[in-house]
Write a protein that holds these residues in place. Structure first.
Motif, PDB file in Angstrom:
ATOM      1  N   ARG A 123      -3.383 -17.951   3.735  1.00 38.68           N
ATOM      2  CA  ARG A 123      -3.853 -19.330   3.602  1.00 38.68           C
ATOM      3  C   ARG A 123      -3.115 -20.289   4.530  1.00 38.68           C
ATOM      4  O   ARG A 123      -3.321 -21.507   4.450  1.00 38.68           O
ATOM      5  CB  ARG A 123      -3.720 -19.781   2.142  1.00 38.68           C
ATOM      6  N   LEU A 124      -2.251 -19.769   5.407  1.00 36.85           N
ATOM      7  CA  LEU A 124      -1.559 -20.612   6.382  1.00 36.85           C
ATOM      8  C   LEU A 124      -2.480 -20.890   7.576  1.00 36.85           C
ATOM      9  O   LEU A 124      -3.448 -20.162   7.804  1.00 36.85           O
ATOM     10  CB  LEU A 124      -0.289 -19.901   6.865  1.00 36.85           C
ATOM     11  N   PRO A 125      -2.188 -21.941   8.350  1.00 36.67           N
ATOM     12  CA  PRO A 125      -3.000 -22.188   9.559  1.00 36.67           C
ATOM     13  C   PRO A 125      -2.910 -21.011  10.523  1.00 36.67           C
ATOM     14  O   PRO A 125      -1.848 -20.397  10.681  1.00 36.67           O
ATOM     15  CB  PRO A 125      -2.354 -23.442  10.157  1.00 36.67           C
ATOM     16  N   PHE A 126      -4.028 -20.691  11.150  1.00 35.36           N
ATOM     17  CA  PHE A 126      -4.051 -19.605  12.126  1.00 35.36           C
ATOM     18  C   PHE A 126      -3.727 -20.151  13.507  1.00 35.36           C
ATOM     19  O   PHE A 126      -3.873 -21.338  13.794  1.00 35.36           O
ATOM     20  CB  PHE A 126      -5.426 -18.927  12.143  1.00 35.36           C
ATOM     21  N   GLY A 202      -0.312 -21.708   0.701  1.00 35.11           N
ATOM     22  CA  GLY A 202      -0.661 -22.403   1.938  1.00 35.11           C
ATOM     23  C   GLY A 202      -0.403 -23.899   1.808  1.00 35.11           C
ATOM     24  O   GLY A 202      -0.134 -24.413   0.718  1.00 35.11           O
ATOM     25  N   PRO A 203      -0.477 -24.629   2.919  1.00 36.51           N
ATOM     26  CA  PRO A 203      -0.216 -26.069   2.879  1.00 36.51           C
ATOM     27  C   PRO A 203      -1.281 -26.824   2.094  1.00 36.51           C
ATOM     28  O   PRO A 203      -2.414 -26.374   1.972  1.00 36.51           O
ATOM     29  CB  PRO A 203      -0.240 -26.495   4.359  1.00 36.51           C
ATOM     30  N   GLN A 204      -0.911 -27.981   1.586  1.00 34.50           N
ATOM     31  CA  GLN A 204      -1.865 -28.826   0.884  1.00 34.50           C
ATOM     32  C   GLN A 204      -2.903 -29.370   1.867  1.00 34.50           C
ATOM     33  O   GLN A 204      -2.611 -29.584   3.041  1.00 34.50           O
ATOM     34  CB  GLN A 204      -1.139 -29.997   0.214  1.00 34.50           C
ATOM     35  N   GLY A 205      -4.108 -29.599   1.371  1.00 33.99           N
ATOM     36  CA  GLY A 205      -5.167 -30.123   2.210  1.00 33.99           C
ATOM     37  C   GLY A 205      -4.972 -31.590   2.540  1.00 33.99           C
ATOM     38  O   GLY A 205      -4.287 -32.327   1.832  1.00 33.99           O
ATOM     39  N   GLU A 206      -5.601 -32.017   3.643  1.00 32.27           N
ATOM     40  CA  GLU A 206      -5.611 -33.406   4.073  1.00 32.27           C
ATOM     41  C   GLU A 206      -7.064 -33.828   4.296  1.00 32.27           C
ATOM     42  O   GLU A 206      -7.930 -32.986   4.575  1.00 32.27           O
ATOM     43  CB  GLU A 206      -4.816 -33.572   5.371  1.00 32.27           C
TER      44      GLU A 206
END
Length: 324
Positions: A123-126, A202-206
């Motif tokens: 779920r991390l940015p690719f 994974g990071p929180q959404g924006e």
């Protein structure tokens, strides 16, 4: 008359079967040995009534576990013949496997089997590296091998159109307090054999993100910073949307995920536009495909990670009682 599978063979193959993915990592399957056959059943105690009221997610997960089971048995030289939904009187019984003729595993089966313990949802940015054409072709072939289809959305306009559908579905789901509470109930702040640990969230959404994130309690990031500028999105679909079609789609999903793992790719699943019926239909119409979307996927190259925990095999097995 076929010689049936043994408890020892089921126990060995079950180690791989339980590595399948599932919504909130609920692991909603049971494996039963009956009359020499291995049976895959939905576990009613692990359903998600708010997130998955129709049981679609359970059947997808059990189909994925079924695929791992098929591959594990084939690599052990004891491949299976599979019958889906063999008993209408037992709707939780999703598949029954009986021994086929013994044979050596194929190279493709060995490759897929080797990917089972290495597969995980990332779920991390690719990274921005594009997925090459040969890898995209392999993913499409994996879906077709299980009687499903894969539509890859390439380019800003196609991904943006999908993102609008996915974000709209995400907002619909987030308005339901029971849905939010159910997700929160499967977040894990301590080490447990199920659920989603914070380290895998994974990071929180924006608000500016192209695609929605589930909100598993991951890390915050700098406001205004893009998650990914142009992800590769895939939509996996089946010919129909019956319970059998959903189990088939689960098998196709797992073959696709293992194929991606072998190719060095990372994948995370985006089920929000599938969970909302109107969004699913909107997605189907936008693709112009015959059949039913069953899962959306974010595909790319990402940081190394590790699979989330799994329950012990003994917790999912139903074995016949041996009299003294």
């Amino acid at each position: 008359m076929d010689i049936g599978y043994t408890a020892a063979q089921l126990r060995t193959a079950a180690v791989d079967a339980v590595r399948a993915p599932s919504l909130h990592n609920t692991q909603p399957w049971r494996l039963r040995l009956r009359d020499g056959g291995i049976e895959v059943l939905a576990d009613p105690a692990r359903r998600l009534p708010a997130t998955d009221p129709s049981g679609w997610g359970v059947r997808i997960a059990c189909g994925a576990a079924l695929f791992n089971l098929r591959i594990a048995l084939a690599v052990a030289g004891i491949p299976a013949r599979v019958r889906l939904r063999p008993d209408p009187a037992e709707p939780d019984l999703l598949a029954r496997l009986v021994p086929d003729l013994p044979r050596r595993p194929t190279p493709a089966e060995q490759t897929l089997y080797g990917a089972i313990p290495r597969r995980f949802s990332n779920r991390l940015p690719f990274w921005p590296d594009p997925v090459p054409a040969d890898a995209r072709w392999r993913l499409g072939e994996a879906a077709r091998a299980e009687q499903c289809w894969l539509e890859l959305l390439i380019g800003v306009s196609a991904v943006s159109a999908f993102g609008e559908i996915a974000r709209s579905a995400h907002r619909v789901l987030e308005r339901d307090p029971a849905y939010r509470a159910e997700r929160e109930g499967w977040l894990r702040r301590e080490s447990t054999p199920d659920g989603v640990p914070g380290s895998a969230g994974g990071p929180q959404g924006e608000p500016q993100d192209v695609l929605p994130t589930r909100g598993y309690g991951g890390r915050d990031r700098a406001p205004g910073r893009d998650f990914e500028p142009e992800p590769l999105v895939g939509v996996l679909g089946s010919m129909g949307n019956t319970a059998v079609d959903q189990v088939i789609a689960g098998q196709a999903l797992q073959r696709l995920l293992l194929t991606a793992t072998d190719a060095g790719l990372s994948v995370s699943m985006l089920s929000q536009p599938i969970e909302v019926p109107t969004a699913r239909e909107q997605l189907r119409l936008s693709l112009g495909r015959f059949g039913t979307p069953q899962m959306a996927l974010r595909i790319g190259y990402g940081q190394p990670g590790r699979p989330t925990p799994r329950r012990g095999v003994d917790e999912v097995l139903d074995l016949p009682v041996v009299s003294a």
